[in-house]
Design a protein around this motif. Sequence first.
Motif, PDB file in Angstrom:
ATOM      1  N   PHE A  30       1.039  -1.232  -0.154  1.00 12.51           N
ATOM      2  CA  PHE A  30      -0.010  -0.070  -0.089  1.00 12.51           C
ATOM      3  C   PHE A  30       0.954   1.187  -0.022  1.00 12.51           C
ATOM      4  O   PHE A  30       0.347   2.133  -0.759  1.00 12.51           O
ATOM      5  N   GLY A  33       1.992   1.825  -3.415  1.00 13.17           N
ATOM      6  CA  GLY A  33       1.292   2.178  -4.207  1.00 13.17           C
ATOM      7  C   GLY A  33       1.171   4.050  -4.197  1.00 13.17           C
ATOM      8  O   GLY A  33       0.874   4.477  -4.915  1.00 13.17           O
ATOM      9  N   THR A  34       0.811   4.263  -2.731  1.00 12.76           N
ATOM     10  CA  THR A  34       0.877   5.718  -2.558  1.00 12.76           C
ATOM     11  C   THR A  34       2.011   6.511  -2.943  1.00 12.76           C
ATOM     12  O   THR A  34       1.765   7.541  -3.572  1.00 12.76           O
ATOM     13  N   CYS A  49      -1.209   2.791 -10.019  1.00 19.53           N
ATOM     14  CA  CYS A  49      -0.606   2.746  -8.628  1.00 19.53           C
ATOM     15  C   CYS A  49      -1.817   2.538  -7.885  1.00 19.53           C
ATOM     16  O   CYS A  49      -1.613   2.067  -6.645  1.00 19.53           O
ATOM     17  N   MET A  53      -2.631  -0.156  -4.777  1.00 19.19           N
ATOM     18  CA  MET A  53      -3.188  -0.094  -3.540  1.00 19.19           C
ATOM     19  C   MET A  53      -4.423  -0.988  -3.122  1.00 19.19           C
ATOM     20  O   MET A  53      -4.681  -1.498  -2.133  1.00 19.19           O
ATOM     21  N   ALA A  56      -3.224  -4.294  -2.183  1.00 13.85           N
ATOM     22  CA  ALA A  56      -2.755  -4.404  -0.734  1.00 13.85           C
ATOM     23  C   ALA A  56      -3.780  -4.722   0.093  1.00 13.85           C
ATOM     24  O   ALA A  56      -3.761  -5.646   0.964  1.00 13.85           O
TER      25      ALA A  56
END
Lengths: 115, 162
Positions: A30, A33-34, A49, A53, A56
């Motif tokens: 996560f 991705g952030t 992205c 997230m 995740a």
Amino acid sequence: MQQHRTGPAWGQEEKLIPLSHTILLSAVLFAVGTVGFLVRRSAVMMLVCVEIMLNAANIAFIAFARHHLSMAGHIWVFVVITVAAGEAAIGLALIVALARERGTIQVDELRSLKG
Amino acid sequence: MTATIFILLAALAVLGAVLAVLLPNAVHAAMALIVMLVATAGIYLLLSAPFVAVIQIAVYAGAIMVLFLFVIMLMNVELRIPLRRWTLVAGTVAGGLFLYQTVHLLRGVMDDQARSGADGFGSAHEVSSVLFAEYVVPFELVSVLLLVAIVAAVVLGKREAA
């Protein structure tokens, strides 16, 4: 209730994976991705992205479902996958419309709403 | 053995995600994302969710990523947008702080006491018997959501009749 499968399911024969390991993996993915969402300037890559997230979150759902032996986590993973599919379809349609209209998908250059 | 496979798949998933974030070429990044999605499907198998693993491969790695690759390859705009150095530094710091806080919050909350599973947990039979009994309303709502998404994608993708 009639059981269609006999024998243990996957991952039950041996030592189970600790919950903290899977949740740590979910948190790392996560965070990656952030970072990607904040860093990438291309609209398509920002959508990619978001998919990282969502994945995740799915890992956390499945890990907790296994831990509590509840099927509810699996159901919500299906909901998340469906939402991800809809989000990808609408998001990519918006990006295609944007590229046709403005000739760019770089989010830095899309600031006509800025006062 | 299970732990080793888990570590390998987790490393593969994180590597795929990092590459998807860092690779400048959008097609390469999408390929790295496919690696991450397949590794995640393997982790679902280890967590006794075989049906979700199959759905992950078919819908995520199959349908959604094909959609992404189609759009990336068919659009004739500049896709190779370079990363800015300071944005990358700031984003990494923010992500690191976020990760630290998440781990800090979760530490001590979880017990690692694993329960041995019931037979057939996570199989297609189990999933469908829960999905069509207890969760039938969310299931129908999701199908409405998909219909709305189809209509929206068609309307947005349509060329204006000049």
